[in-house]
Scaffold this motif. Sequence first.
Motif, PDB file in Angstrom:
ATOM      1  N   GLN A 113       6.434  44.058  22.562  1.00 48.87           N
ATOM      2  CA  GLN A 113       5.545  44.878  21.741  1.00 48.87           C
ATOM      3  C   GLN A 113       4.363  44.076  21.201  1.00 48.87           C
ATOM      4  O   GLN A 113       3.351  44.656  20.794  1.00 48.87           O
ATOM      5  CB  GLN A 113       6.317  45.509  20.581  1.00 48.87           C
ATOM      6  CG  GLN A 113       7.287  46.597  21.001  1.00 48.87           C
ATOM      7  CD  GLN A 113       8.035  47.201  19.827  1.00 48.87           C
ATOM      8  OE1 GLN A 113       7.588  47.125  18.687  1.00 48.87           O
ATOM      9  NE2 GLN A 113       9.183  47.802  20.111  1.00 48.87           N
ATOM     10  N   LEU A 114       4.489  42.764  21.160  1.00 45.47           N
ATOM     11  CA  LEU A 114       3.372  41.928  20.731  1.00 45.47           C
ATOM     12  C   LEU A 114       2.192  42.110  21.681  1.00 45.47           C
ATOM     13  O   LEU A 114       2.368  42.328  22.885  1.00 45.47           O
ATOM     14  CB  LEU A 114       3.787  40.455  20.714  1.00 45.47           C
ATOM     15  CG  LEU A 114       4.664  40.002  19.544  1.00 45.47           C
ATOM     16  CD1 LEU A 114       5.322  38.667  19.868  1.00 45.47           C
ATOM     17  CD2 LEU A 114       3.849  39.888  18.265  1.00 45.47           C
ATOM     18  N   THR A 115       0.985  42.005  21.150  1.00 51.49           N
ATOM     19  CA  THR A 115      -0.207  42.067  21.996  1.00 51.49           C
ATOM     20  C   THR A 115      -0.355  40.734  22.707  1.00 51.49           C
ATOM     21  O   THR A 115      -0.515  39.699  22.060  1.00 51.49           O
ATOM     22  CB  THR A 115      -1.464  42.354  21.152  1.00 51.49           C
ATOM     23  OG1 THR A 115      -1.285  43.595  20.461  1.00 51.49           O
ATOM     24  CG2 THR A 115      -2.693  42.446  22.039  1.00 51.49           C
ATOM     25  N   HIS A 116      -0.264  40.745  24.015  1.00 49.10           N
ATOM     26  CA  HIS A 116      -0.397  39.525  24.809  1.00 49.10           C
ATOM     27  C   HIS A 116      -1.881  39.267  25.075  1.00 49.10           C
ATOM     28  O   HIS A 116      -2.517  40.018  25.811  1.00 49.10           O
ATOM     29  CB  HIS A 116       0.363  39.673  26.130  1.00 49.10           C
ATOM     30  CG  HIS A 116       1.850  39.594  25.995  1.00 49.10           C
ATOM     31  ND1 HIS A 116       2.575  40.438  25.174  1.00 49.10           N
ATOM     32  CD2 HIS A 116       2.768  38.758  26.565  1.00 49.10           C
ATOM     33  CE1 HIS A 116       3.852  40.129  25.249  1.00 49.10           C
ATOM     34  NE2 HIS A 116       3.999  39.113  26.081  1.00 49.10           N
ATOM     35  N   LEU A 117      -2.410  38.221  24.460  1.00 44.56           N
ATOM     36  CA  LEU A 117      -3.832  37.923  24.590  1.00 44.56           C
ATOM     37  C   LEU A 117      -4.124  36.973  25.748  1.00 44.56           C
ATOM     38  O   LEU A 117      -4.756  37.352  26.724  1.00 44.56           O
ATOM     39  CB  LEU A 117      -4.368  37.331  23.276  1.00 44.56           C
ATOM     40  CG  LEU A 117      -4.410  38.272  22.078  1.00 44.56           C
ATOM     41  CD1 LEU A 117      -4.802  37.500  20.828  1.00 44.56           C
ATOM     42  CD2 LEU A 117      -5.376  39.418  22.330  1.00 44.56           C
ATOM     43  N   TYR A 118      -3.648  35.735  25.616  1.00 44.71           N
ATOM     44  CA  TYR A 118      -4.063  34.733  26.603  1.00 44.71           C
ATOM     45  C   TYR A 118      -3.026  33.622  26.704  1.00 44.71           C
ATOM     46  O   TYR A 118      -2.603  33.062  25.690  1.00 44.71           O
ATOM     47  CB  TYR A 118      -5.404  34.128  26.182  1.00 44.71           C
ATOM     48  CG  TYR A 118      -6.265  33.687  27.338  1.00 44.71           C
ATOM     49  CD1 TYR A 118      -7.241  34.525  27.866  1.00 44.71           C
ATOM     50  CD2 TYR A 118      -6.114  32.428  27.918  1.00 44.71           C
ATOM     51  CE1 TYR A 118      -8.042  34.138  28.925  1.00 44.71           C
ATOM     52  CE2 TYR A 118      -6.905  32.028  28.983  1.00 44.71           C
ATOM     53  CZ  TYR A 118      -7.867  32.885  29.481  1.00 44.71           C
ATOM     54  OH  TYR A 118      -8.651  32.507  30.542  1.00 44.71           O
ATOM     55  N   ASN A 119      -2.618  33.322  27.918  1.00 40.21           N
ATOM     56  CA  ASN A 119      -1.751  32.169  28.141  1.00 40.21           C
ATOM     57  C   ASN A 119      -2.604  30.934  28.381  1.00 40.21           C
ATOM     58  O   ASN A 119      -3.556  30.965  29.168  1.00 40.21           O
ATOM     59  CB  ASN A 119      -0.828  32.392  29.331  1.00 40.21           C
ATOM     60  CG  ASN A 119       0.223  31.305  29.414  1.00 40.21           C
ATOM     61  OD1 ASN A 119       1.083  31.228  28.549  1.00 40.21           O
ATOM     62  ND2 ASN A 119       0.157  30.460  30.423  1.00 40.21           N
ATOM     63  N   ILE A 120      -2.262  29.859  27.696  1.00 41.75           N
ATOM     64  CA  ILE A 120      -3.048  28.622  27.779  1.00 41.75           C
ATOM     65  C   ILE A 120      -2.475  27.664  28.825  1.00 41.75           C
ATOM     66  O   ILE A 120      -3.188  27.187  29.709  1.00 41.75           O
ATOM     67  CB  ILE A 120      -3.079  27.907  26.407  1.00 41.75           C
ATOM     68  CG1 ILE A 120      -3.694  28.810  25.336  1.00 41.75           C
ATOM     69  CG2 ILE A 120      -3.850  26.588  26.515  1.00 41.75           C
ATOM     70  CD1 ILE A 120      -3.506  28.277  23.926  1.00 41.75           C
ATOM     71  N   ALA A 121      -1.197  27.371  28.697  1.00 43.71           N
ATOM     72  CA  ALA A 121      -0.608  26.291  29.502  1.00 43.71           C
ATOM     73  C   ALA A 121       0.701  26.727  30.148  1.00 43.71           C
ATOM     74  O   ALA A 121       1.344  27.691  29.730  1.00 43.71           O
ATOM     75  CB  ALA A 121      -0.370  25.067  28.632  1.00 43.71           C
ATOM     76  N   GLY A 122       1.104  25.992  31.154  1.00 45.35           N
ATOM     77  CA  GLY A 122       2.366  26.254  31.838  1.00 45.35           C
ATOM     78  C   GLY A 122       2.774  25.043  32.648  1.00 45.35           C
ATOM     79  O   GLY A 122       2.076  24.024  32.665  1.00 45.35           O
ATOM     80  N   LYS A 123       3.913  25.168  33.279  1.00 45.02           N
ATOM     81  CA  LYS A 123       4.425  24.093  34.143  1.00 45.02           C
ATOM     82  C   LYS A 123       4.658  22.789  33.393  1.00 45.02           C
ATOM     83  O   LYS A 123       4.750  21.732  34.007  1.00 45.02           O
ATOM     84  CB  LYS A 123       3.476  23.857  35.328  1.00 45.02           C
ATOM     85  CG  LYS A 123       3.277  25.094  36.200  1.00 45.02           C
ATOM     86  CD  LYS A 123       2.341  24.816  37.367  1.00 45.02           C
ATOM     87  CE  LYS A 123       2.108  26.058  38.209  1.00 45.02           C
ATOM     88  NZ  LYS A 123       1.182  25.818  39.323  1.00 45.02           N
ATOM     89  N   ASN A 124       4.696  22.863  32.041  1.00 38.20           N
ATOM     90  CA  ASN A 124       5.093  21.691  31.270  1.00 38.20           C
ATOM     91  C   ASN A 124       6.608  21.771  31.137  1.00 38.20           C
ATOM     92  O   ASN A 124       7.153  22.252  30.153  1.00 38.20           O
ATOM     93  CB  ASN A 124       4.426  21.693  29.887  1.00 38.20           C
ATOM     94  CG  ASN A 124       4.957  20.568  29.017  1.00 38.20           C
ATOM     95  OD1 ASN A 124       5.370  19.527  29.514  1.00 38.20           O
ATOM     96  ND2 ASN A 124       4.982  20.780  27.716  1.00 38.20           N
ATOM     97  N   TYR A 125       7.271  21.336  32.189  1.00 38.75           N
ATOM     98  CA  TYR A 125       8.697  21.581  32.303  1.00 38.75           C
ATOM     99  C   TYR A 125       9.516  20.777  31.301  1.00 38.75           C
ATOM    100  O   TYR A 125       9.081  19.737  30.796  1.00 38.75           O
ATOM    101  CB  TYR A 125       9.159  21.267  33.723  1.00 38.75           C
ATOM    102  CG  TYR A 125       8.428  22.071  34.772  1.00 38.75           C
ATOM    103  CD1 TYR A 125       8.235  23.438  34.620  1.00 38.75           C
ATOM    104  CD2 TYR A 125       7.908  21.466  35.911  1.00 38.75           C
ATOM    105  CE1 TYR A 125       7.564  24.191  35.579  1.00 38.75           C
ATOM    106  CE2 TYR A 125       7.239  22.202  36.876  1.00 38.75           C
ATOM    107  CZ  TYR A 125       7.061  23.566  36.697  1.00 38.75           C
ATOM    108  OH  TYR A 125       6.388  24.299  37.639  1.00 38.75           O
TER     109      TYR A 125
END
Length: 326
Positions: A114-126
């Motif tokens: 339900q949260l408004t998803h704005l922008y993903n910054i980073a990923g693959k930081n396992y």
Amino acid sequence: MKISLPKSIVILAALAVPLSATIAQEKFPSEPIRLIITHAAGGTTDMAARVIQPYFQKAVGVPVVIENMVGAGGNIARGYVFRQKPDGYHLLVSQQPSMSSGEIVSGGKFKVLQLTHLYNIAGKNYNCVAVPFDSPIKTIEDMKKASQREPLTTAGTGIGSNAYIVAMLIKERVGVNVTYVPFNSGAQAALAVAGNRTQMGAGALDSYFPLHAQKKLRILAVTGPARDESHPEIPTMKELGYPQVTLDQMTGVFAPPGLPKNRVDVLIAAFHKAMEDPEFKAAAAKAKITLQPLAGEQFLKASHEMYDTIQGLKDVLKSGVRKKKK
């Protein structure tokens, strides 16, 4: 002929205007924006927020203030932002899938989707699995054998966090008996491992690697679906024969439910501009942050997939949550 309506009707009509419509008509932004961080300073969530903050501030045109609101594995911050007025001035920086775990496993007072998803910054930081540098444990199999005598104390961030998910997967799917010890940030957890305060640890690779390089702890493996791009020399759990311990993750920005589309568009455009800034890209590379820009619906889709994954792991993850005494 001019018709004037009774004052009571005018007042009722004004009250009938939805809050979201009123908010949408106001100038935005016109006051400082708060970035609420789920964990303490020094962790990977905090790092992503602090690296992008000056560039987002420049792009959005108002001051952007960072606030670390720690507690309950990130659920204090998540619940706080979830309850705020949807005006775009309170934004949450949180990781997935730990946020889904916070709702599904820990009972957080918020609804991820339900949260408004704005922008993903980073990923693959396992995430990774580590032991003190002088530990006799050299392999995952050594870890399993050592834990048969007594559970291994295991450092990580709060219950429901990505580190917690990894620890529970190792416990339930590999057979390593653990006693989970939560800290307020990945950096604090890594220091506990390096200082022999716990026998092992799980957490974001970027929090652990500096101490690995200083030979204060040893990273045995990463838990991502592939080797980490920043440190490709470290093998995955899958390569070591444990494909059942695999976890992807991402760090993004969320707003309360019901944020008007015009404000969503303003914030997404500002984050996109910040992400494209060459100086930001250089700062992210220096901090060894792997960028994974996803906006709006694309971000929500990726988040939804992680939510579904945690739903499937619910029983495994709840195994480490202590039941309250009646």
